[in-house]
Write a protein that holds these residues in place. Structure first.
Motif, PDB file in Angstrom:
ATOM      1  N   UNK A 528      11.114  12.678  56.951  1.00  0.00           N
ATOM      2  CA  UNK A 528      11.502  13.393  55.733  1.00  0.00           C
ATOM      3  C   UNK A 528      13.004  13.149  55.548  1.00  0.00           C
ATOM      4  N   UNK A 529      13.355  12.456  54.469  1.00  0.00           N
ATOM      5  CA  UNK A 529      14.730  12.004  54.254  1.00  0.00           C
ATOM      6  C   UNK A 529      15.295  12.658  52.999  1.00  0.00           C
ATOM      7  N   UNK A 530      16.531  13.178  53.127  1.00  0.00           N
ATOM      8  CA  UNK A 530      17.263  13.706  51.972  1.00  0.00           C
ATOM      9  C   UNK A 530      18.172  12.584  51.454  1.00  0.00           C
ATOM     10  N   UNK A 531      17.911  12.089  50.226  1.00  0.00           N
ATOM     11  CA  UNK A 531      18.720  11.033  49.605  1.00  0.00           C
ATOM     12  C   UNK A 531      19.681  11.672  48.611  1.00  0.00           C
ATOM     13  N   UNK A 551       8.603   6.858  54.001  1.00  0.00           N
ATOM     14  CA  UNK A 551       9.293   8.133  54.195  1.00  0.00           C
ATOM     15  C   UNK A 551       8.944   9.111  53.077  1.00  0.00           C
ATOM     16  N   UNK A 552       9.062  10.385  53.390  1.00  0.00           N
ATOM     17  CA  UNK A 552       8.965  11.436  52.377  1.00  0.00           C
ATOM     18  C   UNK A 552      10.380  11.744  51.926  1.00  0.00           C
ATOM     19  N   UNK A 553      10.614  11.759  50.620  1.00  0.00           N
ATOM     20  CA  UNK A 553      11.982  11.801  50.105  1.00  0.00           C
ATOM     21  C   UNK A 553      12.231  13.077  49.310  1.00  0.00           C
ATOM     22  N   UNK A 554      13.406  13.667  49.559  1.00  0.00           N
ATOM     23  CA  UNK A 554      13.928  14.771  48.746  1.00  0.00           C
ATOM     24  C   UNK A 554      15.218  14.255  48.108  1.00  0.00           C
ATOM     25  N   UNK A 555      15.355  14.438  46.803  1.00  0.00           N
ATOM     26  CA  UNK A 555      16.499  13.873  46.089  1.00  0.00           C
ATOM     27  C   UNK A 555      17.519  14.957  45.751  1.00  0.00           C
ATOM     28  N   UNK A 573      16.569  13.285  58.271  1.00  0.00           N
ATOM     29  CA  UNK A 573      17.674  12.348  58.075  1.00  0.00           C
ATOM     30  C   UNK A 573      18.282  12.559  56.690  1.00  0.00           C
ATOM     31  N   UNK A 574      19.609  12.348  56.592  1.00  0.00           N
ATOM     32  CA  UNK A 574      20.303  12.406  55.305  1.00  0.00           C
ATOM     33  C   UNK A 574      20.934  11.038  55.053  1.00  0.00           C
ATOM     34  N   UNK A 575      20.633  10.460  53.874  1.00  0.00           N
ATOM     35  CA  UNK A 575      21.284   9.220  53.437  1.00  0.00           C
ATOM     36  C   UNK A 575      22.097   9.578  52.197  1.00  0.00           C
TER      37      UNK A 575
END
Length: 641
Positions: A528-531, A551-555, A573-575
């Motif tokens: 689960x990634x925060x973009x 990945x599962x993405x949160x924007x 993770x945070x990108x």
């Protein structure tokens, strides 16, 4: 009555002369007997000397002399000289009231018909006013002469009408080195260069002063020892009361120091202007590259996702590959722009320039072609520099290609290196440097082209044959690495490009890491990634890439939204983008480290910004990135304990 003379009887000649002499008031006219006693007295004598006739008749004329003249026997010598024929002279005399006056005196002998001396005729004229004027003029001239002679900052001297030096002051001796006896009588053209003498410059100066009433100029003049100085010269004609040319007054000032200081100031101003211009261009270029990167990010990411999802349609796949290739060329262009703006991230390491050039030999030969000969000149021992090896290779390749284009008929490219220490020359920070130089024998550049050569988008090549960013990129790389790029060129005589880089000081040799098996991409599944990115196009593309990777993405479109999202969703993770308004990616990472110390953060940036705080050690992902680079960075980060 007949025996009495009539009052209207005519005057005799003697009576007329007596009346004439008595009527004269501008001259003292009187008689002396043989021993110098006064026998007659006219009105002029009374006015000059203040004595009534009754007071002075019978007195010796010596009483009119000063005590010094009487003591010296001057009255008797006057009579003796007059007895011999005539006495004429000037001197101080004394009035009745004791005051002095300056007079002109003529004493003539009076003789009888037989030739015997019977007395003297004395005529005195009061010249006090003239004497005082002369004394004042003499004193003024003496003061002026002393003033001129004491001036040492200016050469002040006279020339005769032909240009011959007639006098010489101390300033002239100090500035030009000649003593008066060495230069008086010489022609003033001696101070001019041989070229000026051949061109008739000295004669033109005299002619101009004569024609215009004044001549002023600046130019090189020659001292006695042969050295040159820059002089400011004023030449004025001097004329007599009747208008006749007497000569010329010449004033020369040595202004070499002020001229050199002015030139240095102008050079400094020009350098400051150039630095400000280049800095402004750098900021503009960096801003353009940033926006360009974001556009390319969306293009590359979108094209890669489409390429992965379409079937192998021969009508579509070549078009997609061509579009991806064009986007990659755009990425290369943006990297050059960032390099010029000194905002490209450099991967610094110890670089052996000799080994680097040897390793590029084949690439350089292929790039330059068979008509260009490559000559390398390196010392036996060359210390390493701390730089980005890939960027140096790219810079050297750019310089080599420019050299090739300047030698349309072939030639030789010489690559050399040398070490040099700068203490404090104004161009470099004090320290030890290596100069990596590339010299060609091509067409070269004129001054105007050379001055613009490092500016972005400036090129002398035809349309479509160059971006004008090659030298700009090398310039930015050198500046970002702590060095400089110097260009030396002359039209028709080739060009030398010098890449100056600081030597590596107190840098430990890198320790080779133990070889490990690369992590498998399975670890990306179900992350689960925060973009986070403020640009909607980039955010959408990044999210699409992450989803494509499983990945599962949160924007989130800002740092504030990202912090809010973290309170609502657990993430692995945070990108995040770096350049965001209000809160940068580095600042967001600092907040995350403090609140969620176990949460990894990847910083995506196209800038070589120096990050402070805890964000200084963050893993960084260069923008624009493709899906493979994103996957590799995530795998590397998530594989760390």
């Amino acid at each position: 009555m007949q025996g009495m003379a009539s009052s209207n009887a005519p005057l005799g000649v003697d009576d007329r002369y007596r009346l004439l002499i008595d009527a004269v008031t501008d001259y003292a006219i009187y008689m002396l007997n043989v021993d110098g006693r006064i026998a007659s007295w006219n009105a002029g004598a009374k006015r000059f000397k203040g004595y009534e006739e009754a007071e002075i008749i019978g007195e010796h004329f010596s009483r009119f002399y000063t005590a010094e003249d009487r003591a010296a026997g001057m009255p008797q010598r006057t009579l003796d000289q007059a007895a011999g024929g005539r006495f004429e002279g000037e001197g101080w005399r004394v009035r009745k009231d004791g005051s002095r006056f300056w007079c002109h005196v003529v004493v003539d002998p009076i003789r009888s018909p037989e030739g015997n001396l019977i007395g003297f005729a004395k005529i005195t004229r009061d010249l006090t006013e003239r004497k005082l004027a002369e004394e004042s003029l003499k004193q003024s001239e003496q003061q002026f002469r002393l003033l001129v002679q004491s001036v040492t900052d200016y050469a002040i001297y006279m020339l005769d009408p032909t240009g011959i030096v007639t006098n010489w002051n101390a300033g002239a001796q100090r500035i030009k080195g000649y003593r008066p006896e060495e230069i008086i009588g010489q022609h003033y053209s001696l101070f001019f260069s041989e070229e000026d003498r051949q061109n008739g410059t000295p004669q033109r100066g005299l002619a101009t002063a004569l024609r215009d009433g004044r001549f002023e100029s600046q130019g090189w003049r020659i001292r006695k020892d042969g050295s040159r100085f820059w002089a400011n010269v004023v030449l004025d004609p001097i004329r007599s009361d009747t208008g006749a040319l007497v000569g010329f007054a010449k004033v020369t000032r040595d202004i070499t120091e002020s001229v050199e200081a002015q030139r240095a100031l102008e050079k400094t101003r020009e350098a400051l202007f150039q630095a400000q211009k280049m800095e402004s261009l750098g900021r503009l270029t960096g801003g353009i590259a940033h926006d360009f990167n974001n556009l390319l990010m969306a293009v590359v990411g979108g094209l890669e996702i489409v390429r992965r999802r379409v079937d192998d349609d021969p009508r579509v796949v070549p078009l997609l590959d061509n579009a991806i290739q064009g986007a990659q060329r755009g990425i290369s262009l943006s990297q050059r722009m960032l390099a010029y703006a000194r905002r490209q991230e450099l991967h610094l390491e110890l670089v052996d320039l000799s080994a680097l050039v040897r390793g590029m030999a084949d690439l350089l030969r292929q790039s330059l072609g068979p008509r260009i000969e490559i000559d390398t000149r390196f010392p036996l021992s060359l210390k390493p520099v701390l730089a980005d090896a890939n960027q140096i290779e790219l810079a050297l390749l750019n310089l080599a290609v420019n050299a090739r284009d300047a030698m349309s008929n072939g030639g030789t490219v010489t690559i050399s290196a040398r070490e040099h220490r700068f203490d404090d020359d104004g161009l470099f920070e004090p320290g030890d440097y290596v100069c990596l130089a590339l010299t060609d024998d091509g067409s070269g550049m004129d001054e105007a082209t050379l001055a613009q050569a490092m500016e972005p988008f400036f090129t002398t090549k035809g349309v479509g044959k160059g971006t004008g960013l090659g030298l700009s990129m090398v310039h930015g790389l050198a500046a970002q690495s702590g060095g400089r790029l110097l260009l030396k060129s002359e039209k028709g005589h080739g060009t030398t490009a010098e890449l100056w880089l600081p030597l590596a000081v107190n840098v430990p040799a890198p320790i080779e890491a133990e070889s490990t098996q690369p992590p498998q991409p399975q670890c990306l599944m179900a992350l689960k990634v925060l973009a986070v990115d403020d640009d909607p196009l980039v955010l959408m593309t990044t999210a699409a890439m992450l989803e494509e990777l499983g990945c599962e993405v949160i924007e989130a479109s800002s740092g504030e939204q990202a912090l809010t999202a973290l309170t609502q969703h657990p993430v692995d993770l945070v990108v995040t983008d770096q350049a965001m308004p209000h809160m940068t990616g580095a600042q967001l990472a600092d907040f995350i480290r403090n609140r969620y110390p176990q949460l990894p953060v990847i910083l995506a940036t196209g800038y070589a910004d120096k990050l402070g705080g805890q964000a200084g050690g963050l893993p960084r992902l260069g923008k624009p990135f493709d899906m493979n680079a994103l996957a590799e960075k995530i795998i590397a980060v998530m594989s760390q304990p």
